[in-house]
Write a protein that holds these residues in place. Structure first.
Motif, mmCIF file in Angstrom:
data_model
loop_
_atom_site.group_PDB
_atom_site.id
_atom_site.type_symbol
_atom_site.label_atom_id
_atom_site.label_comp_id
_atom_site.label_asym_id
_atom_site.label_seq_id
_atom_site.Cartn_x
_atom_site.Cartn_y
_atom_site.Cartn_z
ATOM 1 N N GLY A 101 39.190 70.048 61.423
ATOM 2 C CA GLY A 101 39.763 68.719 61.285
ATOM 3 C C GLY A 101 40.889 68.626 60.279
ATOM 4 N N GLN A 102 41.178 69.707 59.572
ATOM 5 C CA GLN A 102 42.231 69.690 58.566
ATOM 6 C C GLN A 102 43.504 70.334 59.114
ATOM 7 O OE1 GLN A 102 41.153 70.639 54.466
ATOM 8 N NE2 GLN A 102 39.018 70.860 55.099
ATOM 9 N N GLU A 103 44.641 69.774 58.706
ATOM 10 C CA GLU A 103 45.927 70.340 59.090
ATOM 11 C C GLU A 103 46.263 71.498 58.145
ATOM 12 O OE1 GLU A 103 48.137 69.685 61.409
ATOM 13 O OE2 GLU A 103 47.312 67.902 62.365
ATOM 14 N N VAL A 104 46.662 72.607 58.712
ATOM 15 C CA VAL A 104 47.037 73.761 57.902
ATOM 16 C C VAL A 104 48.415 74.253 58.332
ATOM 17 C CG1 VAL A 104 44.654 74.480 57.523
ATOM 18 C CG2 VAL A 104 45.924 75.397 59.461
ATOM 19 N N THR A 105 49.077 74.938 57.429
ATOM 20 C CA THR A 105 50.401 75.485 57.714
ATOM 21 C C THR A 105 50.264 76.830 58.398
ATOM 22 O OG1 THR A 105 51.223 74.412 55.713
ATOM 23 C CG2 THR A 105 52.620 76.113 56.709
ATOM 24 N N SER A 106 50.964 77.010 59.495
ATOM 25 C CA SER A 106 50.910 78.257 60.259
ATOM 26 C C SER A 106 52.269 78.958 60.254
ATOM 27 C CB SER A 106 50.500 77.966 61.707
ATOM 28 O OG SER A 106 50.590 79.137 62.496
ATOM 29 N N GLN A 107 52.277 80.205 59.784
ATOM 30 C CA GLN A 107 53.491 81.021 59.827
ATOM 31 C C GLN A 107 53.517 81.786 61.156
ATOM 32 O OE1 GLN A 107 54.564 83.131 56.094
ATOM 33 N NE2 GLN A 107 52.697 82.259 55.232
ATOM 34 N N TRP A 108 53.625 81.037 62.250
ATOM 35 C CA TRP A 108 53.532 81.657 63.562
ATOM 36 C C TRP A 108 54.698 82.597 63.859
ATOM 37 C CZ3 TRP A 108 57.622 80.545 66.715
ATOM 38 C CH2 TRP A 108 58.349 79.384 66.441
#
Length: 278
Positions: A101-108
């Motif tokens: 449920g938490q937004e996280v930063t993705s280094q895709w």
């Protein structure tokens, strides 16, 4: 990856512009340093590798040099994309995840880099070992499959189970690569007379490449044993420094000093002699 507070989810995170992402990255010293150090090392590597290859003349040696030069070229492009916020995004972790449920930063963007740079590493190793084209194609295809399914594992938000399913598939592709590096290609390298340097580069590659799925598993993408974006990024960046720039330097130095062996591998010489004898 880094955590974004729940109070920011609906009003801030989904409205972030690329400039906002860039500012967040630059304000995180640990994160930004992991990117800019790689940008600097990739730039220096490009200049160094161009210099190291200045006297290479044979076709096979040039092929290896060209493939190896592409590694820092792809990396500097990738890290500029990450540092600018171009290839960074935000995803909401699914139910069952430690950060559900938490937004996280993705280094895709890292996965795009690996999908383009790791095939160059394998291509250079394959030509060095004088492996057959079928094996080379299979291993490179498995490597790309590993990177693409790894990207899927990192970006899936619909199901925690599917994240790990893609992770397992990615690791299965990785097993194909490892099998070739550990059991098939060394035989070809021995026949080609390049087994000494191949053994060194194989060990470096196998040990370091195992580190990538390990970082994924303990980082926010997997079990979330660490939620620090900077720490996770440095884990990947440190592996990149050794698996790409150090690897490339060792390979190009050997090729430049042993160009006759590269241009006429012992396996080809033996085959030519057998034909002549017939």
């Amino acid at each position: 990856m880094s955590l974004i507070g729940p109070e920011q989810l609906d009003s801030v995170v989904l409205q972030l512009t690329q400039s906002d992402v860039f500012s967040q990255i630059q304000n995180d010293v640990l994160l930004s340093s992991s990117l800019w150090v790689n940008i600097a090392l990739a730039g220096l590597s490009i200049l160094l590798f161009v210099y190291m290859g200045r006297n290479i003349t044979s076709g096979r040696a040039k092929f290896i040099w060209g493939a190896t030069l592409m590694i820092p070229l792809v990396s500097i492009s990738s890290y500029l994309g990450l540092a600018s916020g171009l290839t960074v995004g935000f995803i909401e972790m699914p139910a069952g995840h430690a950060l559900a449920g938490q937004e996280v930063t993705s280094q895709w963007g890292r996965y795009l880099t690996w999908a383009l740079s790791t095939p160059m590493i394998l291509l250079a190793l394959g030509v060095l070992a004088d492996v057959d084209r079928g094996s080379l194609f299979t291993v490179i295809a498995a490597d790309i499959g590993m990177c693409v399914t790894g990207l899927g594992a990192a970006l899936i938000t619909s199901s925690y189970l599917f994240r790990w399913a893609f992770y397992i598939i990615s690791c299965t592709f990785f097993v194909v690569v490892l099998f070739a590096l550990l059991f098939e290609w060394p035989v070809s390298a021995a026949s080609a007379g390049t087994d000494d340097i191949f053994s060194t580069l194989r060990l470096l590659t196998v040990v370091l490449w195992i580190g990538y799925p390990a970082v994924w598993a303990i980082g926010v993408e997997g079990f979330a044993l660490t939620t620090s974006v900077g720490l996770t990024s440095w884990g990947y960046s440190a592996l990149d420094i050794l698996a790409k720039y150090a690897f490339s330097f060792l390979l190009l130095r050997w090729v430049a000093e042993n160009e006759p062996t590269v241009s006429s591998p012992a396996s080809n010489t033996a085959e030519s002699g057998a034909v002549a004898d017939d």
